[in-house]
Write a protein that holds these residues in place. Sequence first.
Motif, PDB file in Angstrom:
ATOM      1  N   ALA A 234       0.831  -1.391   0.107  1.00 33.72           N
ATOM      2  CA  ALA A 234       0.009  -0.137  -0.039  1.00 33.72           C
ATOM      3  C   ALA A 234       0.788   1.217   0.040  1.00 33.72           C
ATOM      4  O   ALA A 234       0.573   2.070  -0.678  1.00 33.72           O
ATOM      5  CB  ALA A 234      -0.760   0.159   1.163  1.00 33.72           C
ATOM      6  N   PHE A 235       1.864   1.208   0.738  1.00 34.52           N
ATOM      7  CA  PHE A 235       3.058   2.309   0.504  1.00 34.52           C
ATOM      8  C   PHE A 235       3.344   2.638  -0.655  1.00 34.52           C
ATOM      9  O   PHE A 235       3.094   3.847  -0.970  1.00 34.52           O
ATOM     10  CB  PHE A 235       3.960   2.210   1.694  1.00 34.52           C
ATOM     11  CG  PHE A 235       5.226   3.150   1.573  1.00 34.52           C
ATOM     12  CD1 PHE A 235       5.066   4.632   2.014  1.00 34.52           C
ATOM     13  CD2 PHE A 235       6.561   2.904   0.684  1.00 34.52           C
ATOM     14  CE1 PHE A 235       6.016   5.342   2.100  1.00 34.52           C
ATOM     15  CE2 PHE A 235       7.242   3.602   0.759  1.00 34.52           C
ATOM     16  CZ  PHE A 235       7.124   5.028   1.276  1.00 34.52           C
ATOM     17  N   HIS A 236       3.807   1.636  -1.341  1.00 37.84           N
ATOM     18  CA  HIS A 236       4.397   1.984  -2.735  1.00 37.84           C
ATOM     19  C   HIS A 236       3.314   2.557  -3.537  1.00 37.84           C
ATOM     20  O   HIS A 236       3.400   3.402  -4.416  1.00 37.84           O
ATOM     21  CB  HIS A 236       5.189   0.747  -3.340  1.00 37.84           C
ATOM     22  CG  HIS A 236       6.611   0.756  -2.576  1.00 37.84           C
ATOM     23  ND1 HIS A 236       7.578   1.396  -2.785  1.00 37.84           N
ATOM     24  CD2 HIS A 236       6.977  -0.225  -1.674  1.00 37.84           C
ATOM     25  CE1 HIS A 236       8.633   0.689  -2.204  1.00 37.84           C
ATOM     26  NE2 HIS A 236       8.144  -0.227  -1.357  1.00 37.84           N
ATOM     27  N   ASN A 237       2.225   1.779  -3.458  1.00 28.72           N
ATOM     28  CA  ASN A 237       1.044   1.994  -4.418  1.00 28.72           C
ATOM     29  C   ASN A 237       0.444   3.641  -4.098  1.00 28.72           C
ATOM     30  O   ASN A 237       0.233   4.548  -5.050  1.00 28.72           O
ATOM     31  CB  ASN A 237      -0.116   1.272  -3.963  1.00 28.72           C
ATOM     32  CG  ASN A 237      -1.318   1.347  -5.015  1.00 28.72           C
ATOM     33  OD1 ASN A 237      -1.090   1.152  -6.264  1.00 28.72           O
ATOM     34  ND2 ASN A 237      -2.390   1.733  -4.474  1.00 28.72           N
ATOM     35  N   ASP A 238       0.579   4.063  -2.858  1.00 24.34           N
ATOM     36  CA  ASP A 238       0.023   5.135  -2.467  1.00 24.34           C
ATOM     37  C   ASP A 238       0.833   6.372  -2.801  1.00 24.34           C
ATOM     38  O   ASP A 238       0.579   7.566  -3.327  1.00 24.34           O
ATOM     39  CB  ASP A 238      -0.309   5.317  -0.991  1.00 24.34           C
ATOM     40  CG  ASP A 238      -1.602   4.523  -0.565  1.00 24.34           C
ATOM     41  OD1 ASP A 238      -2.228   3.947  -1.596  1.00 24.34           O
ATOM     42  OD2 ASP A 238      -1.846   4.380   0.504  1.00 24.34           O
ATOM     43  N   LEU A 239       2.361   6.035  -2.699  1.00 22.18           N
ATOM     44  CA  LEU A 239       3.172   7.127  -2.962  1.00 22.18           C
ATOM     45  C   LEU A 239       3.434   7.370  -4.367  1.00 22.18           C
ATOM     46  O   LEU A 239       3.308   8.619  -4.945  1.00 22.18           O
ATOM     47  CB  LEU A 239       4.467   6.895  -2.206  1.00 22.18           C
ATOM     48  CG  LEU A 239       5.727   7.682  -2.384  1.00 22.18           C
ATOM     49  CD1 LEU A 239       5.556   9.025  -1.858  1.00 22.18           C
ATOM     50  CD2 LEU A 239       7.177   7.225  -1.922  1.00 22.18           C
ATOM     51  N   GLU A 240       3.241   6.314  -5.202  1.00 20.67           N
ATOM     52  CA  GLU A 240       3.312   6.596  -6.484  1.00 20.67           C
ATOM     53  C   GLU A 240       2.136   7.254  -6.932  1.00 20.67           C
ATOM     54  O   GLU A 240       2.294   8.260  -7.983  1.00 20.67           O
ATOM     55  CB  GLU A 240       3.574   5.148  -7.294  1.00 20.67           C
ATOM     56  CG  GLU A 240       4.921   4.606  -7.120  1.00 20.67           C
ATOM     57  CD  GLU A 240       5.837   5.152  -8.105  1.00 20.67           C
ATOM     58  OE1 GLU A 240       5.671   6.043  -8.709  1.00 20.67           O
ATOM     59  OE2 GLU A 240       6.865   4.698  -7.912  1.00 20.67           O
ATOM     60  N   LYS A 241       1.035   6.972  -6.642  1.00 18.76           N
ATOM     61  CA  LYS A 241      -0.391   7.697  -6.646  1.00 18.76           C
ATOM     62  C   LYS A 241      -0.342   9.257  -6.552  1.00 18.76           C
ATOM     63  O   LYS A 241      -0.696  10.029  -7.414  1.00 18.76           O
ATOM     64  CB  LYS A 241      -1.561   7.103  -6.008  1.00 18.76           C
ATOM     65  CG  LYS A 241      -2.768   7.497  -6.546  1.00 18.76           C
ATOM     66  CD  LYS A 241      -3.921   6.899  -5.778  1.00 18.76           C
ATOM     67  CE  LYS A 241      -5.264   7.528  -6.173  1.00 18.76           C
ATOM     68  NZ  LYS A 241      -6.447   6.697  -5.563  1.00 18.76           N
ATOM     69  N   LEU A 242       0.396   9.646  -5.362  1.00 21.41           N
ATOM     70  CA  LEU A 242       0.398  11.023  -4.833  1.00 21.41           C
ATOM     71  C   LEU A 242       1.242  11.638  -5.948  1.00 21.41           C
ATOM     72  O   LEU A 242       0.937  12.833  -6.211  1.00 21.41           O
ATOM     73  CB  LEU A 242       1.037  10.967  -3.655  1.00 21.41           C
ATOM     74  CG  LEU A 242       0.092  10.520  -2.400  1.00 21.41           C
ATOM     75  CD1 LEU A 242       0.726  10.616  -1.041  1.00 21.41           C
ATOM     76  CD2 LEU A 242      -1.096  11.516  -2.263  1.00 21.41           C
ATOM     77  N   MET A 243       2.287  11.080  -6.450  1.00 25.79           N
ATOM     78  CA  MET A 243       3.183  11.711  -7.205  1.00 25.79           C
ATOM     79  C   MET A 243       2.560  11.901  -8.535  1.00 25.79           C
ATOM     80  O   MET A 243       2.862  12.811  -9.417  1.00 25.79           O
ATOM     81  CB  MET A 243       4.626  10.971  -7.144  1.00 25.79           C
ATOM     82  CG  MET A 243       5.471  11.191  -5.788  1.00 25.79           C
ATOM     83  SD  MET A 243       6.980  10.430  -6.022  1.00 25.79           S
ATOM     84  CE  MET A 243       7.794  11.196  -4.484  1.00 25.79           C
ATOM     85  N   SER A 244       1.814  10.914  -8.961  1.00 25.11           N
ATOM     86  CA  SER A 244       1.515  10.920 -10.448  1.00 25.11           C
ATOM     87  C   SER A 244       0.353  11.945 -10.368  1.00 25.11           C
ATOM     88  O   SER A 244       0.031  12.358 -11.247  1.00 25.11           O
ATOM     89  CB  SER A 244       0.927   9.267 -10.761  1.00 25.11           C
ATOM     90  OG  SER A 244      -0.326   9.223 -10.065  1.00 25.11           O
ATOM     91  N   GLU A 245      -0.425  12.093  -9.214  1.00 20.45           N
ATOM     92  CA  GLU A 245      -1.480  13.171  -9.248  1.00 20.45           C
ATOM     93  C   GLU A 245      -0.922  14.627  -9.056  1.00 20.45           C
ATOM     94  O   GLU A 245      -1.551  15.669  -9.231  1.00 20.45           O
ATOM     95  CB  GLU A 245      -2.310  12.980  -8.154  1.00 20.45           C
ATOM     96  CG  GLU A 245      -3.346  11.831  -8.333  1.00 20.45           C
ATOM     97  CD  GLU A 245      -4.124  11.388  -6.979  1.00 20.45           C
ATOM     98  OE1 GLU A 245      -3.616  11.961  -5.893  1.00 20.45           O
ATOM     99  OE2 GLU A 245      -4.746  10.412  -7.147  1.00 20.45           O
ATOM    100  N   GLY A 246       0.395  14.735  -8.956  1.00 18.30           N
ATOM    101  CA  GLY A 246       1.029  15.998  -9.007  1.00 18.30           C
ATOM    102  C   GLY A 246       0.985  16.553  -7.560  1.00 18.30           C
ATOM    103  O   GLY A 246       1.193  18.065  -7.373  1.00 18.30           O
TER     104      GLY A 246
END
Length: 404
Positions: free
Chosen positions: A256-268
């Motif tokens: 979940a950590f890797h998934n959430d961090l990548e998502k936050l960054m992809s959302e800008g």
Amino acid sequence: MDEDFAVKEAYARQLLERYSQWLSRIEQVDRQEIDGVARELSAMLSEEDSALHGNVMRSIGELHEKVTEMLWISEHMKILHDLSHIFAKTFEESQILWKAFELVSRVMRADAFFIAFYDEGDSEIRIPISIDSGINYGPITVPYGQGMISRVIDTRQTIHIRTMRDEPSEPEMIRWGSPEIDTNTCIFVPLMLGNQVKGVISAQSYREFAYKKEHEELLKIIGFQVASAIETARLYKRVYQMSFQDELTGICNYRAFHNDLEKLMSEGRSPIVLIMLDSDNLKAVNDQYGHHSGDELIRRIAEALKACATGDDTVYRYAGDEFMLLSPGATLEEAEEKVRAIREHLRKRPLVQDDCHIPVAVSVGIAGYPGDASTADGLKRAADEALYRSKRKGKNCTTVYGTA
């Protein structure tokens, strides 16, 4: 006499042409048309000829019914195949329910349609899909214990109302479709999964006598497929959620950590602060008091993180006694304040073992995006480096990456 014979011959030819047309499109023939011709000729023919013609008419009528039934069964089988194919590919409940309605509508009138779910012991029945004239008015709930749905659930029996003129005027039984028009034909079928009743599936028509026994059987089979598909979808959802959840603490895990961090960054999202936290005394607790106490120490840290998380913060058990806290929108100073709150929470809640109070100490590293790193991996490496420096300083302290 010759003229009379010519008229009869012409009429006979017309009849033969009509019968030929019937046979070429037998599934489209109106049964009332067949009966009408039979009545018309019975008055014109001799008793013997009328009997023979009646047999022909009955044979054509029976052929019409058999062909119609075969076509219906063929469409029925296509629907079951389509349902199986669709349900095997989707785990979204809303898609399963809507597709069930669309496919039911292919072989029977469904002016109104709903699927209701009930869990034993609940006080309410959930109706996620309730369609009238193609519009979904769900989700809605109705009280358990009254009305037609509860009756079907309690008796586990199909109820087929062929015309409302023969039914008692109970409001909860009738008003299933448009508020202006009552449905006249209704089928209510229990959703069975094994020996359990999961709910009710219902198709209704504004026409009287719109359904046959075959429609009941179709809804039973579709109802079973829907119940099975929903059960599978819910199991998949639980398994999927568990794959992102830490079993010991109940908080998110490293996936979940890797998934959430990548998502936050992809959302800008920016800035993003990462707090990496590690226990200082797990090994000593395990060695002296046992692993059950070590597990309690890990749970105690997770509770502190959850208690001190604010806003959009998310906490994770990354591995062993290593934890992460993602805080989008926070400053480094705010992150340090969160860490102080975490330490204070742990200070007030030490472990107690054999009348001994065991303090829970943690080392912390803090890094920020985009100031300290431009990628997810870079942010994690920066926080990890800051945490390592805290350990080298003597543990139980905090290091901010950019100021170390």
